[in-house]
Write a protein that holds these residues in place. Structure first.
Motif, PDB file in Angstrom:
ATOM      1  N   LEU A  94      39.496 -69.930 -22.639  1.00  0.00           N
ATOM      2  CA  LEU A  94      40.653 -69.687 -21.773  1.00  0.00           C
ATOM      3  C   LEU A  94      41.575 -70.893 -21.831  1.00  0.00           C
ATOM      4  N   LEU A  95      42.840 -70.658 -21.528  1.00  0.00           N
ATOM      5  CA  LEU A  95      43.789 -71.763 -21.419  1.00  0.00           C
ATOM      6  C   LEU A  95      43.519 -72.469 -20.097  1.00  0.00           C
ATOM      7  N   MET A  96      43.135 -73.743 -20.193  1.00  0.00           N
ATOM      8  CA  MET A  96      42.681 -74.453 -19.001  1.00  0.00           C
ATOM      9  C   MET A  96      43.817 -74.787 -18.041  1.00  0.00           C
ATOM     10  N   GLN A  97      45.036 -74.830 -18.560  1.00  0.00           N
ATOM     11  CA  GLN A  97      46.166 -75.203 -17.708  1.00  0.00           C
ATOM     12  C   GLN A  97      46.876 -73.983 -17.130  1.00  0.00           C
ATOM     13  N   ARG A  98      46.271 -72.809 -17.325  1.00  0.00           N
ATOM     14  CA  ARG A  98      46.871 -71.594 -16.776  1.00  0.00           C
ATOM     15  C   ARG A  98      45.902 -70.959 -15.800  1.00  0.00           C
ATOM     16  N   PHE A 106      49.063 -64.011 -21.061  1.00  0.00           N
ATOM     17  CA  PHE A 106      49.332 -64.658 -22.351  1.00  0.00           C
ATOM     18  C   PHE A 106      49.553 -63.683 -23.508  1.00  0.00           C
ATOM     19  N   TYR A 140      42.221 -71.435 -11.328  1.00  0.00           N
ATOM     20  CA  TYR A 140      42.225 -71.989 -12.677  1.00  0.00           C
ATOM     21  C   TYR A 140      40.821 -71.852 -13.262  1.00  0.00           C
TER      22      TYR A 140
ATOM     23  N   VAL B 129      40.448 -72.461 -28.213  1.00  0.00           N
ATOM     24  CA  VAL B 129      41.579 -71.844 -27.524  1.00  0.00           C
ATOM     25  C   VAL B 129      42.655 -71.464 -28.546  1.00  0.00           C
ATOM     26  N   GLU B 151      48.662 -77.060 -23.111  1.00  0.00           N
ATOM     27  CA  GLU B 151      47.278 -77.483 -22.907  1.00  0.00           C
ATOM     28  C   GLU B 151      47.147 -79.004 -23.017  1.00  0.00           C
ATOM     29  N   LYS B 226      45.017 -79.209 -14.517  1.00  0.00           N
ATOM     30  CA  LYS B 226      44.311 -78.175 -13.761  1.00  0.00           C
ATOM     31  C   LYS B 226      42.819 -78.120 -14.103  1.00  0.00           C
TER      32      LYS B 226
END
Lengths: 337, 229
Positions: A94-98, A106, A140, B129, B151, B226
């Motif tokens: 997964l995109l960690m910042q989303r 996405f 998150y 990713v 990211e 995050k």
């Protein structure tokens, strides 16, 4: 749905020599089925699944999705085709910042899939609902458990309305209970949405639980393939037996002369075959291993017996066992290794 | 400890030149860093994506040439590079002295450094990713804009802080060849004259400035990442 024809994949090693990871693989995965590809680590499973969506380009051979050859496509066509074939991973990716919701949005942002931001959000929320995480939209990935992350990954994979879902060891990083729930979800999606599921795993239980057909991969070669019930009740190859009875190695030291493997189908699994053999025929056999598994709704039993040293007794035991309805008897010599 | 005249000079400077100087120092810190990111960000991303194992391999001689140029620029000591680039300043901003003239050489000195910082930040993005994005049919540009840069954002912001502080230091050095800002005051009044109170005062202001940039940077990085919650 997916046809793989004479697929080979070579890797060039650091010393310049070639290593053949996949050798003449042929598979035909039908529309709407759950197909398993099982093998031990290093068998080439991940390479095979990566060849299916061309994350790895095969050295030779073809991959056909709905009759269209992916290996012959231009990059743009291939990107389009990939949208019909989603993938989930052992590490979730997964995109960690989303947030969960943004992760699901996405694939919808990648174009070719029309829609405004509001529409994407609505669609993502529906998907979160389907995978059972309606309240995690704004979480998150770092705030989610492994099972929840995989659910988000599944929702993300479904966002592009794929015809195929490739699962690369999707449950291998999860605990048994979570594995169960993810497998149940995959089964449900297959049933409700009609999505074809390809499951790559090293775990026999995963295949038993959800797959209709399975292919056994060993050393980059498909050793055997067919209905899960057939393959697991009666593996014909060395590789198959090693997977079905992973404890095979321990048998080596046991002192029996001849060994037979019995497979009980759903009807006979409840029969007291061995007791009857001992009581009525007076023949004593060694039980070397015994196990039962459920495949679909049926229960299968499996047992390896050491026959008596006395040749006559051994022959009588074989005759008796072969007569029991619903039992397959097979002498085993080669699998004891 | 110091003479009355020294303190008098410091007082005059603080009253008359200090505000302009700190403004110049801030200008010489932020503008070249921004310019360096404008060039260094795409270059750093290219160093990752264009790699032979990258998502969009480029001709390897080109990649090698870029690498050599970056290494060359990074190995020239800043003051020497500054003098070498000053003719370019004359061309671009029309002068070789003062704070504005320094913007060009500072950007030239900083962009190879920034490119390397961006490269390491982007390389840290989980390959899985990127692979997932490829499997979803993302193009190279989409992967760069929607995966690699977002990211890598916390690492990029952290490196932006590093770059700002480095450029702030370079800017102070430029005082030696007629630049501007706090460094010029420190060198002209504090060193050449010499007047220790002025020198120390300027150094203290620079230290405070660096501390402020670093702690604001840390706050922003912490808020933007995050992964840790």
């Amino acid at each position: 749905m997916i046809e793989i024809k004479h697929l080979c994949k070579d890797f060039t090693l650091a010393d310049g020599s070639k290593f053949r990871a996949l050798d003449d693989v042929n598979l035909d995965i039908g529309d709407g089925e759950i197909f398993g590809i099982i093998g031990l680590s290093g068998a080439g499973k991940s390479t095979l699944v990566r060849c299916m969506n061309l994350l790895e380009r095969p050295t030779s051979g073809q991959v056909l999705l709905d009759g269209k050859d992916l290996t012959a496509m231009r990059p743009k066509e291939l990107r389009q085709a990939r949208k019909g074939m989603s993938m989930i991973f052992q590490g979730f990716n997964l995109l960690m910042q989303r947030t969960a919701l943004e992760n699901i949005c996405f694939p919808l942002e990648l174009g070719g899939l029309r829609g405004e931001a509001a529409w994407r959000k609505k669609r993502a929320k529906e998907l979160l609902e389907i995978v059972g995480l309606p309240d995690k939209a704004d979480a998150y990935p770092s705030q989610l458990s492994g099972g929840q992350k995989q659910r988000v990954a599944i929702a993300r994979a479904l966002a592009s309305d794929p015809k195929v879902l490739l699962c690369d060891e999707a449950t291998s990083a999860l605990d048994p209970t979570t594995t169960q729930s993810i497998l149940a979800l995959l089964k449900q999606l297959n049933r409700d949405l009609g999505v074809t599921v390809v499951v790559i795993t090293h775990e026999m239980r995963v295949v038993q639980q959800i797959c209709g057909r399975v292919a056994i991969l060993d050393g980059g070669v498909i050793q055997e393939s067919g209905d899960v019930a057939d393959i697991f009740s009666n593996p014909r190859t060395e590789a198959g037996r090693r997977l079905v009875m992973p404890e095979g190695k321990k048998i080596h030291s046991l002192p029996a002369n001849r060994q037979v493997r019995l497979t009980f189908n759903g009807l006979s699994a409840g029969e007291p075959v061995i007791s009857t053999l001992a009581v009525e025929q007076g023949i004593k056999v060694n039980i070397i291993t015994a196990d039962t598994h459920s495949i679909g709704d049926e229960t299968f039993g499996e047992m390896v017996l050491g026959l008596p040293e006395d040749e006559t007794d051994a022959a009588r035991a074989l005759i008796y066992l072969r007569d029991v309805p619903g039992v397959t008897v097979e002498e085993v010599t080669d699998y004891v290794q | 400890m110091f003479s009355e005249a020294s303190w008098e000079l410091l007082r005059n400077i603080m009253e008359e030149e200090f505000l302009t100087a700190i403004g110049e120092t801030l200008l010489m810190t932020f503008v070249p860093t921004l310019l360096a990111f404008v060039i260094g960000l795409p270059l750093g991303v290219l160093l990752v994506t264009g790699d032979k194992d990258g998502i969009h391999p480029m001709p390897q001689p080109l990649m090698q040439a870029i690498n050599v140029i970056i290494n060359l620029l990074r190995s020239v000591p800043f003051l020497i590079l500054l003098i070498m680039v000053l003719p370019l300043s004359k061309l671009v901003v029309g002068t070789r002295v003062g704070c504005k003239a320094m913007l060009v050489p500072l950007a030239v000195a900083a962009f190879p450094f920034v490119a390397r910082l961006v490269e390491t930040s982007v390389r840290e993005v989980d390959a899985g990713v990127v692979e997932a994005a490829q499997a979803m049919g993302a193009s190279t540009l989409q992967i760069v804009c929607k995966v690699l840069i977002p990211e890598a954002k916390p690492a990029l912001l952290s490196n932006l802080t590093v770059a700002l502080i480095t450029v702030c230091g370079y800017g102070a050095m430029s005082g030696a060849v007629g630049g501007g800002g706090l460094g010029t005051i420190a060198i002209n009044y504090g060193y050449y004259r010499p007047n220790p109170p002025v020198l120390y005062a300027m150094v203290i202001v620079l230290i405070l400035l660096v501390q402020i940039i670093q702690s604001i940077g840390n706050q922003i990085v912490k808020r933007s990442d995050k992964r840790s919650r």
